[in-house]
Write a protein that holds these residues in place. Structure first.
Motif, mmCIF file in Angstrom:
data_model
loop_
_atom_site.group_PDB
_atom_site.id
_atom_site.type_symbol
_atom_site.label_atom_id
_atom_site.label_comp_id
_atom_site.label_asym_id
_atom_site.label_seq_id
_atom_site.Cartn_x
_atom_site.Cartn_y
_atom_site.Cartn_z
ATOM 1 N N LYS A 141 0.831 -1.203 0.000
ATOM 2 C CA LYS A 141 0.000 0.000 0.000
ATOM 3 C C LYS A 141 0.863 1.248 0.000
ATOM 4 C CE LYS A 141 -4.094 1.785 0.034
ATOM 5 N NZ LYS A 141 -5.049 1.478 -1.055
ATOM 6 N N GLU A 142 1.925 1.232 0.776
ATOM 7 C CA GLU A 142 2.817 2.380 0.847
ATOM 8 C C GLU A 142 3.491 2.619 -0.503
ATOM 9 O OE1 GLU A 142 4.794 5.667 2.127
ATOM 10 O OE2 GLU A 142 3.127 4.597 3.069
ATOM 11 N N LEU A 143 3.935 1.551 -1.155
ATOM 12 C CA LEU A 143 4.549 1.693 -2.474
ATOM 13 C C LEU A 143 3.532 2.201 -3.492
ATOM 14 C CD1 LEU A 143 6.713 -1.559 -2.533
ATOM 15 C CD2 LEU A 143 7.573 0.791 -2.470
ATOM 16 N N GLY A 144 2.278 1.791 -3.339
ATOM 17 C CA GLY A 144 1.234 2.291 -4.220
ATOM 18 C C GLY A 144 1.002 3.778 -4.040
ATOM 19 N N ARG A 145 1.045 4.241 -2.810
ATOM 20 C CA ARG A 145 0.878 5.674 -2.536
ATOM 21 C C ARG A 145 2.016 6.484 -3.144
ATOM 22 N NH1 ARG A 145 -0.674 4.607 3.644
ATOM 23 N NH2 ARG A 145 -2.953 4.569 3.486
ATOM 24 N N LEU A 146 3.187 5.849 -3.237
ATOM 25 C CA LEU A 146 4.347 6.516 -3.823
ATOM 26 C C LEU A 146 4.357 6.412 -5.352
ATOM 27 C CD1 LEU A 146 7.048 5.260 -1.281
ATOM 28 C CD2 LEU A 146 6.062 7.564 -1.419
ATOM 29 N N LYS A 147 3.276 5.822 -5.910
ATOM 30 C CA LYS A 147 3.116 5.677 -7.370
ATOM 31 C C LYS A 147 4.140 4.737 -7.990
ATOM 32 C CE LYS A 147 -0.174 8.708 -7.094
ATOM 33 N NZ LYS A 147 -1.580 8.244 -7.113
ATOM 34 N N GLU A 148 4.612 3.781 -7.187
ATOM 35 C CA GLU A 148 5.521 2.772 -7.729
ATOM 36 C C GLU A 148 4.702 1.794 -8.573
ATOM 37 O OE1 GLU A 148 8.543 2.722 -8.103
ATOM 38 O OE2 GLU A 148 9.642 1.116 -7.093
ATOM 39 N N PRO A 149 5.078 1.557 -9.839
ATOM 40 C CA PRO A 149 4.289 0.662 -10.695
ATOM 41 C C PRO A 149 4.310 -0.774 -10.185
ATOM 42 C CG PRO A 149 6.353 1.286 -11.768
ATOM 43 C CD PRO A 149 6.228 2.137 -10.545
ATOM 44 N N SER A 150 3.201 -1.468 -10.390
ATOM 45 C CA SER A 150 3.068 -2.826 -9.868
ATOM 46 C C SER A 150 4.089 -3.775 -10.476
ATOM 47 C CB SER A 150 1.651 -3.350 -10.123
ATOM 48 O OG SER A 150 1.336 -3.287 -11.495
ATOM 49 N N TRP A 151 4.414 -3.613 -11.768
ATOM 50 C CA TRP A 151 5.358 -4.528 -12.408
ATOM 51 C C TRP A 151 6.752 -4.420 -11.783
ATOM 52 C CZ3 TRP A 151 9.413 -1.804 -14.373
ATOM 53 C CH2 TRP A 151 9.187 -0.487 -14.789
ATOM 54 N N ARG A 152 7.127 -3.214 -11.315
ATOM 55 C CA ARG A 152 8.436 -3.051 -10.694
ATOM 56 C C ARG A 152 8.468 -3.681 -9.303
ATOM 57 N NH1 ARG A 152 10.051 2.892 -10.530
ATOM 58 N NH2 ARG A 152 10.391 2.628 -12.766
ATOM 59 N N ILE A 153 7.363 -3.550 -8.574
ATOM 60 C CA ILE A 153 7.266 -4.171 -7.255
ATOM 61 C C ILE A 153 7.389 -5.689 -7.386
ATOM 62 C CG2 ILE A 153 5.782 -4.526 -5.243
ATOM 63 C CD1 ILE A 153 4.476 -1.809 -5.895
ATOM 64 N N VAL A 154 6.667 -6.248 -8.368
ATOM 65 C CA VAL A 154 6.702 -7.700 -8.577
ATOM 66 C C VAL A 154 8.067 -8.154 -9.067
ATOM 67 C CG1 VAL A 154 5.699 -9.612 -9.889
ATOM 68 C CG2 VAL A 154 4.220 -7.794 -9.014
ATOM 69 N N PHE A 155 8.752 -7.323 -9.869
ATOM 70 C CA PHE A 155 10.066 -7.704 -10.387
ATOM 71 C C PHE A 155 11.049 -7.928 -9.243
ATOM 72 C CE2 PHE A 155 14.396 -6.631 -11.708
ATOM 73 C CZ PHE A 155 14.569 -7.505 -12.766
ATOM 74 N N TYR A 156 11.105 -7.003 -8.299
ATOM 75 C CA TYR A 156 12.045 -7.157 -7.186
ATOM 76 C C TYR A 156 11.674 -8.362 -6.324
ATOM 77 C CZ TYR A 156 14.359 -2.736 -8.192
ATOM 78 O OH TYR A 156 15.101 -1.738 -8.790
ATOM 79 N N PHE A 157 10.386 -8.607 -6.171
ATOM 80 C CA PHE A 157 9.942 -9.761 -5.393
ATOM 81 C C PHE A 157 10.342 -11.065 -6.073
ATOM 82 C CE2 PHE A 157 6.404 -12.863 -4.624
ATOM 83 C CZ PHE A 157 6.791 -13.227 -3.362
ATOM 84 N N THR A 158 10.169 -11.145 -7.392
ATOM 85 C CA THR A 158 10.541 -12.369 -8.105
ATOM 86 C C THR A 158 12.051 -12.574 -8.116
ATOM 87 O OG1 THR A 158 10.405 -11.154 -10.212
ATOM 88 C CG2 THR A 158 8.480 -12.442 -9.563
ATOM 89 N N CYS A 159 12.811 -11.479 -8.101
ATOM 90 C CA CYS A 159 14.273 -11.611 -7.992
ATOM 91 C C CYS A 159 14.652 -12.297 -6.683
ATOM 92 C CB CYS A 159 14.942 -10.234 -8.076
ATOM 93 S SG CYS A 159 15.038 -9.540 -9.737
#
Length: 295
Positions: free
Chosen positions: A166-184
């Motif tokens: 939620k915090e990353l969403g408020r910062l307008k971080e795109p979902s694909w970038r959030i998922v990329f770091y998680f999959t790494c």
């Protein structure tokens, strides 16, 4: 807000199909090996998407992404650990207590801010959880107390992860970038774990290759849908709609594997569906009144 929260339904459907592909692999590959392939698929596909669209993986919120990724990886590791120590129904029921923790969290926040507590959504979550318990019929003995507590810890940890999303969403971080770091993180964890615990990677058969591809597609899409739902939508509604993975899985099991469903399970799934509909209507009415959610 409403449309964003409905991504939770897509996530539940994707994860249900992912479980079906895992089952189709017939246990040829180790659990951590499957985590590696699942995560690696996300790294590759998102990387290709980034390159094709001339996007950047650089982020001003690296620490936030790392916290979400590391916590998510720890959550998966603990969950896999408990899978071998608890009956499956008990394990999944305890994992699905995250929405209950979230409901309590939101009620406390509302009281602290002297706002109206989301009682209707909390009730819908309780009804949905009751449906989960009816379908899965959990039970455990006294010697399974420790893994049960670990499972509850995973559910609570998932609540923290959703707040990080939620915090990353408020910062307008795109979902694909959030998922990329998680999959790494998942790729590294799965690879290291496979060599430490399962004797390394194995040459997959044709059936396993098909399962890996299907699992990778569903897992990546499911993670993106989940991230969009929690980062940009109503968290309580998203958590309640997440229960729909149970009826989705039952339908897929019936279509693909010919598995039947008991009358009691149908009653439980009906409760889950009713809870999701009630939560959706409640949220829509609140938005129509101009009430802003706590998150």
């Amino acid at each position: 807000m409403m449309k964003q929260s409905l991504w939770a339904l897509c996530a539940a459907l994707c994860f249900s199909f992912m479980a079906a592909f895992v089952k189709l692999s017939s246990g040829e590959l180790g659990t951590l090996e499957m985590v590696f392939y699942r995560s690696l698929f996300g790294v590759i596909t998102i990387g290709l998407y980034v390159k094709r669209n001339n996007l950047s993986l650089k982020t001003p919120y690296l620490m936030g992404n790392l916290r979400r990724s590391i916590l998510g990886t720890i959550s998966i590791a603990l969950w896999f650990y408990t899978l071998g120590l608890l009956p499956f129904g008990t394990n999944m029921t305890l994992i699905y207590t995250t929405p209950l923790f979230m409901a309590v969290n939101f009620i406390i926040l509302a009281m602290m801010k002297h706002q109206r507590a989301p009682w209707a959504l909390a009730l819908a979550i309780i009804v949905g959880f009751a449906g989960i318990a009816i379908v899965l019929q959990p039970s455990f003995s006294s010697d399974e107390l420790i893994p049960a507590l670990i499972c509850l810890s995973v559910a609570f940890l998932d609540l923290i992860i959703y707040w990080q999303m939620k915090e990353l969403g408020r910062l307008k971080e795109p979902s694909w970038r959030i998922v990329f770091y998680f999959t790494c993180c998942g790729t590294i964890f799965g690879l290291v774990g496979a060599y430490l615990v399962e004797g390394g990677l194995h040459m997959p058969s044709l059936n396993s290759v098909i399962a890996i591809i299907g699992m990778g597609i569903c897992a990546t899409l499911g993670q993106i849908c989940t991230t969009r739902s929690y980062a940009y939508g109503n968290m309580l509604l998203s958590s309640c709609l997440g229960f729909s993975a149970i009826p989705f899985s039952a339908i897929i099991s019936w279509l693909l594997f010919g598995e039947s469903t008991t009358t009691l399970a149908l009653i439980g799934m009906s409760l889950i569906i009713c809870a999701g509909v009630a939560a959706t209507i409640t949220t829509k009415r609140a938005e129509a009144r101009g009430e802003s959610p706590l998150a």
